[in-house]
Design an enzyme around this catalytic site. Structure first.
Site, PDB file in Angstrom:
ATOM      1  N   GLU A  23       0.650  -0.937  -0.287  1.00  0.00           N
ATOM      2  CA  GLU A  23      -0.240   0.109   0.279  1.00  0.00           C
ATOM      3  C   GLU A  23       0.691   1.446  -0.176  1.00  0.00           C
ATOM      4  O   GLU A  23       0.648   2.119  -1.161  1.00  0.00           O
ATOM      5  CB  GLU A  23      -0.238   0.447   1.507  1.00  0.00           C
ATOM      6  CG  GLU A  23      -1.765   1.661   1.262  1.00  0.00           C
ATOM      7  CD  GLU A  23      -2.953   1.293   2.868  1.00  0.00           C
ATOM      8  OE1 GLU A  23      -3.454   2.304   2.725  1.00  0.00           O
ATOM      9  OE2 GLU A  23      -2.236   0.156   3.444  1.00  0.00           O
ATOM     10  N   HIS A  78      -5.296   5.844   0.691  1.00  0.00           N
ATOM     11  CA  HIS A  78      -4.759   4.692   1.452  1.00  0.00           C
ATOM     12  C   HIS A  78      -5.239   3.829  -0.037  1.00  0.00           C
ATOM     13  O   HIS A  78      -6.162   4.261  -0.585  1.00  0.00           O
ATOM     14  CB  HIS A  78      -5.726   4.527   2.839  1.00  0.00           C
ATOM     15  CG  HIS A  78      -5.440   5.505   3.549  1.00  0.00           C
ATOM     16  ND1 HIS A  78      -4.072   4.842   4.359  1.00  0.00           N
ATOM     17  CD2 HIS A  78      -5.209   6.300   3.992  1.00  0.00           C
ATOM     18  CE1 HIS A  78      -3.845   5.617   5.644  1.00  0.00           C
ATOM     19  NE2 HIS A  78      -4.022   6.867   5.753  1.00  0.00           N
ATOM     20  N   GLU A 144      -9.583   5.309   0.124  1.00  0.00           N
ATOM     21  CA  GLU A 144      -8.988   3.608   0.129  1.00  0.00           C
ATOM     22  C   GLU A 144      -9.575   3.007  -1.314  1.00  0.00           C
ATOM     23  O   GLU A 144     -10.791   3.827  -1.481  1.00  0.00           O
ATOM     24  CB  GLU A 144      -9.965   3.341   0.719  1.00  0.00           C
ATOM     25  CG  GLU A 144     -10.543   3.798   2.285  1.00  0.00           C
ATOM     26  CD  GLU A 144      -8.930   2.527   2.841  1.00  0.00           C
ATOM     27  OE1 GLU A 144      -8.296   2.328   2.464  1.00  0.00           O
ATOM     28  OE2 GLU A 144      -8.767   3.190   4.162  1.00  0.00           O
TER      29      GLU A 144
END
Length: 447
Positions: A23, A78, A144
């Site tokens: 990530e 993210h 996200e």
């Protein structure tokens, strides 16, 4: 508008993992692309980032910095993970905010713009008690961008063009939410042509074109008349975006052709300008990328790239190319010439021979400052900005504004130095290639 941009995780914290990628790498790449678009295309936008490389930054450091800087908006990037089956995009504001709050309004806009381009399942707009949403005093959003442990989403994450679209989606949302104004398009009708040599003999031009073709670079030979004389010009591409022309210029130079240059043609005015890389401009490579490259050649090299990045940014000088110049001058910080490492003189200021090794500076940072100031003298006629004292002992000896590009330093910085600027740009091209290869290795992507 002051945007605090927060790529999640980093350094010792990789974030979510899956499908051979991390990530921290994906979100850093997206965030850097967001910053680049905003700074290049919009007026009156400032961007501060929690990290610009693979470094460890605590949550409190991120929010404290954003608060003390006085950011107008906090945007945290993210990726998600669950059990390999979940997929899609979602974003979050703090859980104590109402749907009528300004923060919720910004979320509505950005969510709509991102989901139009990201090719991900829309999991909706959500709320949570995340630290970066709770401890920031300005409106904040955490996005996200897919599930890294899901094969569908991860395949998209590995695609640089997808990461660019996601970055653009975020920017589109910010533009609408904060009424950002685009910079005027001053380059309408401008074409950047890469010229790989100009010859009076057509046979010589054809030979150069054949050489390029053997290296996989397409080219054509054009006939031009200059001052009544016929010249045969080898053109290795024409581009509407200067950055693309610069990339082709580097490819041509890697093919062994050091006399290549860029011609800027404006179809609206019929003006033609010959140029190389400008000395003034944005620094693109990060300090980590610069330091890592040098250490592949000299593992004992001290780390000074952070000074080139910071001081180059302050003076508006291409700090990454200035760093390449320093590596050229010092033999990758091995100091095998007449200048000694103790002098902290990274660009040979004042060095004329064994009896005169040039100027000395108290610290590495001061030596880099002198280098950047000397470049500023050549590239600009403006007064020197006042944040730092003048430490370049030869600043006043320079004919101000006499070299706007690196190749125009030929015969000025180095005498006779007919290929001095080209050598610097060739080294810079190798640094770019290494940075791209390293990123592809990290992401497991072959472009």
């Amino acid at each position: 508008m002051k945007l605090y941009l927060d790529p999640g995780h980093g350094g010792s914290d990789p974030g979510a993992l899956g499908n051979g990628i991390q990530e921290k790498d994906i979100v850093l790449d997206i965030a850097l692309r967001i910053r680049s678009i905003l700074l290049n295309d919009y007026e009156n936008v400032q961007v501060n980032m929690s990290r610009t490389n693979d470094s460890t930054v605590s949550l409190s450091q991120r929010t404290d910095q954003a608060n003390s800087w006085g950011a107008d908006y906090f945007l945290s990037i993210h990726c998600n993970a669950f059990n390999g089956t979940a997929q899609g995009y979602e974003d979050y504001i703090h859980s104590n905010l109402s749907s009528s709050s300004p923060t919720a309004g910004y979320q509505d806009i950005i969510h709509s713009e991102v989901t139009q381009v990201n090719q991900l399942q829309d999991r909706g707009q959500k709320q949570a008690n995340f630290h970066v949403l709770r401890e920031t005093v300005m409106p904040a959003l955490l996005t996200e961008n897919g599930f890294i442990d899901n094969s569908h989403d991860a395949a998209l994450m590995k695609d640089p063009s997808w990461r660019q679209r996601v970055a653009q989606g975020h920017v589109n949302g910010l533009e609408k939410a904060f009424s950002l104004k685009r910079k005027p398009d001053e380059n309408v009708g401008v074409v950047y042509k890469v010229i790989a040599g100009a010859f009076k003999s057509k046979d010589n031009a054809d030979s150069r074109s054949t050489l390029l073709e053997s290296k996989g670079i397409e080219s054509i030979v054009n006939t031009v008349v200059i001052s009544g004389e016929t010249w045969y010009r080898v053109q290795a591409g024409a581009f509407s975006i200067r950055e693309n022309a610069e990339k082709r210029l580097v490819e041509v130079q890697h093919a062994g052709i050091q006399d290549a240059y860029i011609i800027t043609e404006n179809s609206n005015t019929n003006q033609v300008q010959t140029s190389g890389y400008s000395i003034l401009g944005q620094t693109f490579l990060s300090p980590v990328q610069m330091n890592e490259y040098v250490k592949t050649i000299n593992p004992q090299a001290i780390e000074i790239a952070q000074y080139y990045h910071a001081l180059g940014t302050y003076y508006g000088i291409r700090g990454d190319i200035a760093f390449a110049q320093a590596m050229h001058e010092t033999d990758f910080l091995r100091f095998t010439g007449i200048v000694h490492s103790s002098q902290n003189n990274f660009c040979g200021l004042g060095a004329t021979g064994p009896d005169n090794p040039g100027a000395s500076f108290a610290t590495p940072e001061e030596g880099v400052l002198a280098h950047i100031q000397h470049l500023y003298a050549y590239a600009s006629t403006n007064s020197l900005p006042g944040k730092y004292d003048l430490v370049d002992p030869r600043f006043d000896l320079v004919q101000r504004g006499s070299a706007s590009t690196w190749t125009e330093l030929n015969g000025k910085w180095a005498v006779p130095g007919t290929n001095y600027g080209q050598s610097i740009l060739d080294l810079y091209g190798r640094m770019i290639t290494a940075a791209i290869d390293n990123l592809n290795r990290i992401l497991g992507v072959i472009e």
